[in-house]
Design a protein around this motif. Structure first.
Motif, PDB file in Angstrom:
ATOM      1  N   GLU A  17      57.583  49.105  33.555  1.00 14.32           N
ATOM      2  CA  GLU A  17      56.189  48.752  33.267  1.00 14.32           C
ATOM      3  C   GLU A  17      55.279  49.485  34.251  1.00 14.32           C
ATOM      4  O   GLU A  17      54.858  48.928  35.273  1.00 14.32           O
ATOM      5  N   TYR A  18      54.951  50.746  33.944  1.00 13.52           N
ATOM      6  CA  TYR A  18      54.203  51.572  34.888  1.00 13.52           C
ATOM      7  C   TYR A  18      52.684  51.406  34.765  1.00 13.52           C
ATOM      8  O   TYR A  18      51.949  51.620  35.728  1.00 13.52           O
ATOM      9  N   GLY A  19      52.211  51.053  33.594  1.00 14.29           N
ATOM     10  CA  GLY A  19      50.773  51.040  33.350  1.00 14.29           C
ATOM     11  C   GLY A  19      50.027  49.981  34.139  1.00 14.29           C
ATOM     12  O   GLY A  19      48.969  50.242  34.709  1.00 14.29           O
ATOM     13  N   VAL A  20      50.576  48.759  34.192  1.00 15.71           N
ATOM     14  CA  VAL A  20      49.878  47.644  34.849  1.00 15.71           C
ATOM     15  C   VAL A  20      49.638  47.913  36.335  1.00 15.71           C
ATOM     16  O   VAL A  20      48.509  47.763  36.820  1.00 15.71           O
ATOM     17  N   PRO A  21      50.659  48.332  37.107  1.00 18.71           N
ATOM     18  CA  PRO A  21      50.388  48.645  38.518  1.00 18.71           C
ATOM     19  C   PRO A  21      49.397  49.789  38.693  1.00 18.71           C
ATOM     20  O   PRO A  21      48.652  49.825  39.679  1.00 18.71           O
ATOM     21  N   ALA A  22      49.390  50.739  37.732  1.00 12.15           N
ATOM     22  CA  ALA A  22      48.459  51.868  37.844  1.00 12.15           C
ATOM     23  C   ALA A  22      47.025  51.443  37.541  1.00 12.15           C
ATOM     24  O   ALA A  22      46.074  52.013  38.081  1.00 12.15           O
ATOM     25  N   LEU A  36      51.351  41.773  48.548  1.00 13.89           N
ATOM     26  CA  LEU A  36      52.017  41.009  47.488  1.00 13.89           C
ATOM     27  C   LEU A  36      51.784  41.669  46.128  1.00 13.89           C
ATOM     28  O   LEU A  36      52.661  41.619  45.250  1.00 13.89           O
ATOM     29  N   THR A  37      50.625  42.295  45.968  1.00 11.80           N
ATOM     30  CA  THR A  37      50.368  43.064  44.746  1.00 11.80           C
ATOM     31  C   THR A  37      51.329  44.233  44.640  1.00 11.80           C
ATOM     32  O   THR A  37      51.846  44.536  43.559  1.00 11.80           O
ATOM     33  N   ALA A  38      51.583  44.919  45.769  1.00 16.58           N
ATOM     34  CA  ALA A  38      52.531  46.028  45.779  1.00 16.58           C
ATOM     35  C   ALA A  38      53.942  45.552  45.451  1.00 16.58           C
ATOM     36  O   ALA A  38      54.710  46.253  44.775  1.00 16.58           O
ATOM     37  N   LEU A  39      54.304  44.368  45.936  1.00 16.51           N
ATOM     38  CA  LEU A  39      55.607  43.785  45.589  1.00 16.51           C
ATOM     39  C   LEU A  39      55.709  43.581  44.084  1.00 16.51           C
ATOM     40  O   LEU A  39      56.707  43.973  43.456  1.00 16.51           O
ATOM     41  N   GLY A  76      53.974  45.105  41.804  1.00 23.11           N
ATOM     42  CA  GLY A  76      53.986  46.420  41.170  1.00 23.11           C
ATOM     43  C   GLY A  76      55.347  47.081  41.243  1.00 23.11           C
ATOM     44  O   GLY A  76      55.776  47.750  40.293  1.00 23.11           O
ATOM     45  N   GLY A  77      56.046  46.917  42.365  1.00 23.81           N
ATOM     46  CA  GLY A  77      57.388  47.474  42.491  1.00 23.81           C
ATOM     47  C   GLY A  77      58.351  46.856  41.483  1.00 23.81           C
ATOM     48  O   GLY A  77      59.191  47.546  40.898  1.00 23.81           O
ATOM     49  N   ILE A  78      58.219  45.548  41.277  1.00 23.13           N
ATOM     50  CA  ILE A  78      59.062  44.869  40.282  1.00 23.13           C
ATOM     51  C   ILE A  78      58.777  45.416  38.882  1.00 23.13           C
ATOM     52  O   ILE A  78      59.701  45.716  38.107  1.00 23.13           O
ATOM     53  N   LEU A  79      57.498  45.549  38.548  1.00 21.59           N
ATOM     54  CA  LEU A  79      57.127  46.047  37.228  1.00 21.59           C
ATOM     55  C   LEU A  79      57.573  47.492  37.028  1.00 21.59           C
ATOM     56  O   LEU A  79      58.105  47.850  35.962  1.00 21.59           O
ATOM     57  N   GLN A  85      48.321  40.714  38.190  1.00 21.26           N
ATOM     58  CA  GLN A  85      49.710  41.078  37.886  1.00 21.26           C
ATOM     59  C   GLN A  85      50.575  39.876  37.517  1.00 21.26           C
ATOM     60  O   GLN A  85      51.652  40.044  36.933  1.00 21.26           O
ATOM     61  N   VAL A  86      50.114  38.681  37.853  1.00 21.89           N
ATOM     62  CA  VAL A  86      50.932  37.484  37.652  1.00 21.89           C
ATOM     63  C   VAL A  86      51.382  37.295  36.204  1.00 21.89           C
ATOM     64  O   VAL A  86      52.572  37.055  35.932  1.00 21.89           O
ATOM     65  N   PRO A  87      50.490  37.391  35.192  1.00 21.12           N
ATOM     66  CA  PRO A  87      50.951  37.180  33.807  1.00 21.12           C
ATOM     67  C   PRO A  87      52.029  38.172  33.359  1.00 21.12           C
ATOM     68  O   PRO A  87      52.904  37.822  32.557  1.00 21.12           O
TER      69      PRO A  87
END
Length: 519
Positions: free
Chosen positions: A165-170, A152-155, A157-160, A213-215
């Motif tokens: 928005e590349y920084g937050v998933p990284a 679900l985190t990867a999901l 991250g894919g949306i971001l 990642q939620v916020p």
């Protein structure tokens, strides 16, 4: 190149650097985490049991969450962004979230209930040690829910990523490393069974990464209200793409897990040696190759959706050239400095000098294939961004069969080193076949910048090799000096190596404009 393309290229470069910096911080913490694990667990039977229990959910994470799912979801989401609008994007995200969550809950429950059999499948060598098999099974029931959280985190991250928005998933993987460091050094050192405390650290890490990642999704007004939507057209497209993709971009992960199966049949410690060397070659792979792949996939998907073939080819060519500038010196350094690196990072606590020697040998074998492993991360999006999953499947199957053949040929004379070498050889075959397919259909073409690339690589690599061979000739016995001395020596050799290589690139004519624009 037009002004808009030049601006786009600069944006990609900045995004790539941002992801690389965030990932670099995460990987450094990851090395600290693995050093702490080696300090507490060593290369014992308990350590092998933990690494198997940790590898199984991570295998499925990379196979589904970061492999097949990511490569199927991002192109479809990008297409909806370009052609359908914000409301349709929200509807797609809600349907994907609900459907994925339902599947993940079912898979997690089944694997937790069947943990002894799962461990037996992935580590059949544990059957000779009932205590080790029971421990690994107990650890797996704790670690496997990590797959639910991290998928679900990867999901998210894919949306971001699809929205720039590349920084937050990284940054997110940092929380796994922090959690394991706290569990290992804060709880495991005083626990009656250290492996259990560390396994709970894995569980906690998955939950924390998801909540982080939620916020950011809420800020984009894309926080989903999950609905089970297997009949949604977008979900159907993703599922159709996911099936074949399981054997495409994730072939490397399947090969690594097959290595674990065979390593469980070898002497105690083999799984740990492969894990430690795998973690080190994953450092440049994760910092640079995955960063570039993360950045170019949405761009390639948008280029395909807008039917801009020229921009597609230029973006792919840019990614390959940028990657080789990093992959070649990384492979050379890991090969020549394998033992010093292993000793500097891991040699303390329960890990012995013999373990250092064994892990260094497999790291050298992995370094032979590092360039190809990194190329796969950039070449594969060239197919998935066009929603072509059949070709990578065929190539992946060929590479996987080749890996098994190489394994069987090399494992008995060379042990765990043969397994690492087989992975390198199959990665070379995989990358070559992926490139041939892209080049043949015109999705990749060599720009004139490749002449410059070859020149700068030759000079930069020659200067780097001269420095590394000089330092190696000093005959430092890395396992007989203190930890602080090892760190000092490694900082010197790495910093001077980076400067020497960079000087070689500059002397050969490389400039910043060559990294961000194609004429």
């Amino acid at each position: 190149m037009s002004d808009s393309q030049s601006i786009k290229s600069r944006s990609l470069l900045r995004s790539g650097l941002l992801v690389s910096l965030c990932t670099f911080a995460s990987r450094i913490l990851g090395l600290a985490r693995d050093a702490a694990l080696a300090f507490v667990l060593g290369a014992s039977a308990g350590a092998d049991a933990f690494y198997v229990a940790f590898k199984i959910p991570n295998f499925f994470r990379r196979l589904f969450a970061e492999g097949a799912f990511a490569q199927a979801f991002v192109p479809v989401l990008s297409d909806y962004r370009v052609n359908e609008g914000h409301d349709a994007v929200r509807e797609l995200i809600a349907a994907v979230t609900g459907s994925l969550s339902l599947v993940l809950l079912a898979v997690t429950a089944v694997f937790m209930a069947a943990s002894p059999w799962v461990v037996y499948v992935f580590a059949p060598g544990f059957a000779d040690n009932p205590g080790q098999l029971a421990l690994a099974s107990s650890l797996l029931t704790i670690t496997f829910p990590y797959l639910l959280f991290i998928s679900l985190t990867a999901l998210a991250g894919g949306i971001l990523n699809a929205h720039g928005e590349y920084g937050v998933p990284a940054i997110t993987p940092i929380f796994l490393n922090i959690s394991l460091l706290v569990a290992t050094l804060g709880f495991a050192t005083s626990a009656s069974q250290a492996e259990l405390s560390i396994a709970w650290g894995v569980f906690a890490a998955g939950l924390v990464q998801l909540l982080f990642q939620v916020p950011f999704l809420a800020r984009l007004k894309l926080l989903p209200r999950p609905t089970v939507g297997f009949s949604h057209p977008g979900v159907k497209r993703i599922l159709l793409l996911m099936g074949p993709a399981l054997f495409g971009v994730s072939v490397g992960q399947i090969n690594l897990l097959l290595d674990t199966v065979l390593a469980s049949l070898l002497e105690t410690g083999s799984i740990t040696w492969l894990y430690l060397s795998d973690r080190l070659y994953e450092l440049p792979l994760g910092i640079f190759a995955i960063a570039i792949s993360t950045v170019i996939l949405p761009s390639l998907s948008r280029s395909h959706s807008s039917q801009s073939g020229e921009r597609f080819a230029d973006t792919l060519d840019w990614g390959l050239r940028l990657l080789l500038l990093i992959a070649v010196p990384s492979a050379l350094a890991l090969c020549i400095l394998a033992k010093p690196i292993i000793a500097t990072v891991f040699y303390r606590g329960e890990l012995t000098a013999y373990d250092v020697e064994m892990a260094a040998m497999s790291l050298q074998a992995y370094s032979i294939g590092l360039v190809f492993m990194m190329l796969i991360k950039v070449l594969a999006p060239g197919y998935y961004s066009r929603q072509d999953t059949k070709t990578p499947v065929k190539i992946g199957l060929i590479a996987m069969v080749a890996n098994m053949v190489f394994n069987l040929i090399l494992v008995w004379p060379f042990g765990h080193v043969g397994l690492a070498l087989a992975t390198s050889l199959s990665a070379a075959l995989n990358a070559l076949l992926l490139w041939i397919g892209l080049h043949r259909d015109g999705s990749h073409r060599f720009s004139k910048e490749w002449w410059l690339l070859l020149r700068v690589l030759l000079l930069g690599s020659a200067l780097l090799l001269a420095w590394l061979w000089f330092y190696d000739s000093l005959n430092i016995v890395w396992t007989e000096i203190s930890s602080w001395q090892r760190v000092q020596h490694m900082l010197l050799v790495v910093c001077v190596g980076v400067l020497v290589y960079g000087l070689g690139l500059l002397l050969a004519g490389l400039r910043m404009r060559h990294l961000r624009a194609q004429d």
